[in-house]
Scaffold this motif. Structure first.
Motif, PDB file in Angstrom:
ATOM      1  N   ARG A 200     -22.435  -6.194   8.259  1.00 44.47           N
ATOM      2  CA  ARG A 200     -23.145  -7.112   9.146  1.00 44.47           C
ATOM      3  C   ARG A 200     -23.982  -6.348  10.170  1.00 44.47           C
ATOM      4  O   ARG A 200     -25.074  -6.776  10.550  1.00 44.47           O
ATOM      5  N   ASP A 201     -23.432  -5.230  10.649  1.00 45.99           N
ATOM      6  CA  ASP A 201     -24.113  -4.448  11.689  1.00 45.99           C
ATOM      7  C   ASP A 201     -25.508  -4.010  11.255  1.00 45.99           C
ATOM      8  O   ASP A 201     -26.451  -4.010  12.051  1.00 45.99           O
ATOM      9  N   VAL A 202     -25.618  -3.633   9.984  1.00 44.28           N
ATOM     10  CA  VAL A 202     -26.932  -3.181   9.483  1.00 44.28           C
ATOM     11  C   VAL A 202     -27.928  -4.335   9.537  1.00 44.28           C
ATOM     12  O   VAL A 202     -29.075  -4.169   9.962  1.00 44.28           O
ATOM     13  N   TRP A 203     -27.483  -5.530   9.128  1.00 46.65           N
ATOM     14  CA  TRP A 203     -28.365  -6.692   9.170  1.00 46.65           C
ATOM     15  C   TRP A 203     -28.766  -7.005  10.615  1.00 46.65           C
ATOM     16  O   TRP A 203     -29.932  -7.266  10.921  1.00 46.65           O
ATOM     17  N   ASP A 204     -27.791  -6.954  11.527  1.00 49.48           N
ATOM     18  CA  ASP A 204     -28.082  -7.211  12.941  1.00 49.48           C
ATOM     19  C   ASP A 204     -29.121  -6.230  13.496  1.00 49.48           C
ATOM     20  O   ASP A 204     -29.951  -6.585  14.327  1.00 49.48           O
ATOM     21  N   SER A 205     -29.050  -4.980  13.003  1.00 51.50           N
ATOM     22  CA  SER A 205     -29.937  -3.947  13.543  1.00 51.50           C
ATOM     23  C   SER A 205     -31.381  -4.065  13.046  1.00 51.50           C
ATOM     24  O   SER A 205     -32.298  -3.544  13.667  1.00 51.50           O
ATOM     25  N   ILE A 206     -31.600  -4.758  11.910  1.00 50.56           N
ATOM     26  CA  ILE A 206     -32.976  -4.833  11.379  1.00 50.56           C
ATOM     27  C   ILE A 206     -33.583  -6.231  11.392  1.00 50.56           C
ATOM     28  O   ILE A 206     -34.790  -6.375  11.215  1.00 50.56           O
ATOM     29  N   ARG A 207     -32.766  -7.270  11.598  1.00 51.66           N
ATOM     30  CA  ARG A 207     -33.296  -8.632  11.460  1.00 51.66           C
ATOM     31  C   ARG A 207     -34.444  -8.912  12.442  1.00 51.66           C
ATOM     32  O   ARG A 207     -35.362  -9.669  12.135  1.00 51.66           O
ATOM     33  N   ARG A 208     -34.393  -8.290  13.622  1.00 59.14           N
ATOM     34  CA  ARG A 208     -35.429  -8.528  14.639  1.00 59.14           C
ATOM     35  C   ARG A 208     -36.796  -7.981  14.208  1.00 59.14           C
ATOM     36  O   ARG A 208     -37.830  -8.371  14.754  1.00 59.14           O
ATOM     37  N   ILE A 209     -36.781  -7.080  13.213  1.00 59.58           N
ATOM     38  CA  ILE A 209     -38.036  -6.476  12.753  1.00 59.58           C
ATOM     39  C   ILE A 209     -38.924  -7.513  12.060  1.00 59.58           C
ATOM     40  O   ILE A 209     -40.148  -7.432  12.096  1.00 59.58           O
ATOM     41  N   PHE A 210     -38.285  -8.521  11.420  1.00 59.07           N
ATOM     42  CA  PHE A 210     -39.027  -9.455  10.584  1.00 59.07           C
ATOM     43  C   PHE A 210     -39.384 -10.721  11.366  1.00 59.07           C
ATOM     44  O   PHE A 210     -38.524 -11.547  11.638  1.00 59.07           O
ATOM     45  N   PRO A 211     -40.645 -10.873  11.740  1.00 58.06           N
ATOM     46  CA  PRO A 211     -41.050 -12.044  12.524  1.00 58.06           C
ATOM     47  C   PRO A 211     -40.961 -13.327  11.698  1.00 58.06           C
ATOM     48  O   PRO A 211     -41.187 -13.313  10.488  1.00 58.06           O
ATOM     49  N   ASN A 212     -40.610 -14.422  12.356  1.00 59.62           N
ATOM     50  CA  ASN A 212     -40.514 -15.711  11.680  1.00 59.62           C
ATOM     51  C   ASN A 212     -41.617 -16.636  12.196  1.00 59.62           C
ATOM     52  O   ASN A 212     -41.563 -17.108  13.328  1.00 59.62           O
ATOM     53  N   TYR A 213     -42.612 -16.873  11.339  1.00 58.91           N
ATOM     54  CA  TYR A 213     -43.727 -17.731  11.727  1.00 58.91           C
ATOM     55  C   TYR A 213     -43.659 -19.097  11.035  1.00 58.91           C
ATOM     56  O   TYR A 213     -44.623 -19.854  11.050  1.00 58.91           O
ATOM     57  N   ASN A 214     -42.519 -19.387  10.392  1.00 58.30           N
ATOM     58  CA  ASN A 214     -42.356 -20.648   9.653  1.00 58.30           C
ATOM     59  C   ASN A 214     -43.490 -20.871   8.651  1.00 58.30           C
ATOM     60  O   ASN A 214     -44.016 -21.977   8.521  1.00 58.30           O
ATOM     61  N   ASN A 215     -43.885 -19.785   7.991  1.00 58.60           N
ATOM     62  CA  ASN A 215     -44.992 -19.881   7.023  1.00 58.60           C
ATOM     63  C   ASN A 215     -44.534 -19.615   5.585  1.00 58.60           C
ATOM     64  O   ASN A 215     -45.338 -19.310   4.714  1.00 58.60           O
ATOM     65  N   GLY A 216     -43.218 -19.731   5.358  1.00 58.72           N
ATOM     66  CA  GLY A 216     -42.708 -19.531   4.002  1.00 58.72           C
ATOM     67  C   GLY A 216     -42.322 -18.100   3.690  1.00 58.72           C
ATOM     68  O   GLY A 216     -42.000 -17.775   2.551  1.00 58.72           O
ATOM     69  N   SER A 217     -42.360 -17.218   4.692  1.00 55.94           N
ATOM     70  CA  SER A 217     -41.933 -15.834   4.463  1.00 55.94           C
ATOM     71  C   SER A 217     -40.446 -15.787   4.119  1.00 55.94           C
ATOM     72  O   SER A 217     -39.664 -16.623   4.587  1.00 55.94           O
ATOM     73  N   ARG A 218     -40.073 -14.812   3.326  1.00 57.13           N
ATOM     74  CA  ARG A 218     -38.679 -14.711   2.887  1.00 57.13           C
ATOM     75  C   ARG A 218     -38.208 -13.264   2.895  1.00 57.13           C
ATOM     76  O   ARG A 218     -38.984 -12.335   2.673  1.00 57.13           O
ATOM     77  N   ILE A 219     -36.895 -13.103   3.127  1.00 58.23           N
ATOM     78  CA  ILE A 219     -36.240 -11.795   3.010  1.00 58.23           C
ATOM     79  C   ILE A 219     -35.147 -11.943   1.972  1.00 58.23           C
ATOM     80  O   ILE A 219     -34.287 -12.832   2.085  1.00 58.23           O
ATOM     81  N   LEU A 220     -35.177 -11.105   0.951  1.00 60.58           N
ATOM     82  CA  LEU A 220     -34.164 -11.122  -0.100  1.00 60.58           C
ATOM     83  C   LEU A 220     -33.242  -9.923   0.097  1.00 60.58           C
ATOM     84  O   LEU A 220     -33.688  -8.781   0.092  1.00 60.58           O
ATOM     85  N   LEU A 221     -31.962 -10.197   0.298  1.00 66.91           N
ATOM     86  CA  LEU A 221     -30.982  -9.125   0.487  1.00 66.91           C
ATOM     87  C   LEU A 221     -30.095  -9.017  -0.738  1.00 66.91           C
ATOM     88  O   LEU A 221     -29.737 -10.026  -1.342  1.00 66.91           O
ATOM     89  N   THR A 222     -29.718  -7.790  -1.089  1.00 60.78           N
ATOM     90  CA  THR A 222     -28.676  -7.620  -2.112  1.00 60.78           C
ATOM     91  C   THR A 222     -27.500  -6.914  -1.458  1.00 60.78           C
ATOM     92  O   THR A 222     -27.674  -6.028  -0.617  1.00 60.78           O
ATOM     93  N   THR A 223     -26.308  -7.338  -1.836  1.00 62.78           N
ATOM     94  CA  THR A 223     -25.088  -6.746  -1.297  1.00 62.78           C
ATOM     95  C   THR A 223     -23.948  -6.990  -2.260  1.00 62.78           C
ATOM     96  O   THR A 223     -23.973  -7.953  -3.035  1.00 62.78           O
ATOM     97  N   ARG A 224     -22.946  -6.125  -2.213  1.00 67.41           N
ATOM     98  CA  ARG A 224     -21.728  -6.352  -3.005  1.00 67.41           C
ATOM     99  C   ARG A 224     -20.709  -7.148  -2.201  1.00 67.41           C
ATOM    100  O   ARG A 224     -19.680  -7.540  -2.722  1.00 67.41           O
ATOM    101  N   GLU A 225     -20.985  -7.322  -0.916  1.00 66.88           N
ATOM    102  CA  GLU A 225     -20.030  -7.974  -0.021  1.00 66.88           C
ATOM    103  C   GLU A 225     -20.442  -9.428   0.221  1.00 66.88           C
ATOM    104  O   GLU A 225     -21.452  -9.699   0.851  1.00 66.88           O
ATOM    105  N   ASN A 226     -19.639 -10.365  -0.288  1.00 68.95           N
ATOM    106  CA  ASN A 226     -19.941 -11.779  -0.132  1.00 68.95           C
ATOM    107  C   ASN A 226     -19.995 -12.170   1.351  1.00 68.95           C
ATOM    108  O   ASN A 226     -20.822 -12.974   1.771  1.00 68.95           O
ATOM    109  N   GLU A 227     -19.120 -11.562   2.142  1.00 70.55           N
ATOM    110  CA  GLU A 227     -19.063 -11.843   3.581  1.00 70.55           C
ATOM    111  C   GLU A 227     -20.384 -11.489   4.272  1.00 70.55           C
ATOM    112  O   GLU A 227     -20.863 -12.218   5.141  1.00 70.55           O
ATOM    113  N   VAL A 228     -20.983 -10.379   3.857  1.00 69.44           N
ATOM    114  CA  VAL A 228     -22.269  -9.955   4.429  1.00 69.44           C
ATOM    115  C   VAL A 228     -23.371 -10.934   4.028  1.00 69.44           C
ATOM    116  O   VAL A 228     -24.213 -11.315   4.843  1.00 69.44           O
ATOM    117  N   ALA A 229     -23.338 -11.370   2.772  1.00 70.27           N
ATOM    118  CA  ALA A 229     -24.344 -12.325   2.290  1.00 70.27           C
ATOM    119  C   ALA A 229     -24.263 -13.637   3.065  1.00 70.27           C
ATOM    120  O   ALA A 229     -25.286 -14.193   3.474  1.00 70.27           O
TER     121      ALA A 229
END
Length: 206
Positions: free
Chosen positions: A29-58
């Motif tokens: 989770r910490d890694v996601w917390d550290s980078i999520r602010r990088i991706f601006p949300n303009y409500n224009n249909g942008s998407r971030i696709l993450l892959t993980t082996r940890e269901n909890e992280v997903a």
């Protein structure tokens, strides 16, 4: 540039754009917390696709149900092997299909294993005898490509808590495809001192 400068650069380049960003192999989770602010949300249909082996992280990154990947079927494994060895047209000698599917079956649906073996098959003679030899020495061929396989295994190993690492490593003492009896395995771990109870705990080691 340091991490903050890189983050700033990414954010500026995405500003005002509609984007799809793929971030592979999250572990915490910490890694996601550290980078999520990088991706601006303009409500224009942008998407971030993450892959993980940890269901909890997903689930932490997005509360919608994650898409769980399954092991490859024999058909899809054979298709992947053909893509890697023969190219998109799958122009393979019919005589190699049966032994090729036998090789894929031994890979047990693991895409990485199929890719490693396909890389090896693309370098050997496209003869029945050549492929039979690969099928016989499958584990040796995988071991001879440490950069790919050990890198993936390393992620699994280093992500484990220290108390579980010896348990993971102890599995290498069993032969390939050996059916391990759970009770016997637990008793071996206890005998080796890998399993301990906390002070004052009434739980048995089993």
């Amino acid at each position: 540039m340091d991490d903050n400068e890189l983050a700033d650069l990414v954010q500026k380049n995405l500003k005002g754009r509609r984007y799809l960003v793929v971030v592979d192999d999250f572990w915490s989770r910490d890694v996601w917390d550290s980078i999520r602010r990088i991706f601006p949300n303009y409500n224009n249909g942008s998407r971030i696709l993450l892959t993980t082996r940890e269901n909890e992280v997903a689930m932490y990154a997005n509360t919608c149900s994650p898409h769980e990947m399954k092991l490859l079927s024999l058909e899809n494994g054979w298709k992947l092997l053909c893509d890697k060895v023969f190219g998109p047209k799958h122009d393979h000698p019919p005589a190699l299909e049966e032994i090729g599917k036998e090789i894929v079956e031994k890979c047990q649906g693991l895409p990485l294993t199929i890719s490693v073996i396909a890389g090896h098959l693309s370098k050997v003679a496209r003869t029945l005898e050549g492929w039979k030899d690969v099928a016989r020495t499958l584990s040796e061929n995988i071991a001879s490509n440490p950069n790919k396989c050990l890198g993936v295994l390393g992620l699994s190993y280093y992500h484990l808590p220290n108390r579980l690492k010896p348990c993971f490593l102890s599995m290498s003492s069993f032969p390939e495809d050996f059916q391990v009896d759970t009770r016997r395995l637990i008793q071996l771990w206890i005998a080796e001192g890998f399993i301990r109870t906390s002070v004052g705990s009434r739980k048995s080691l089993e």
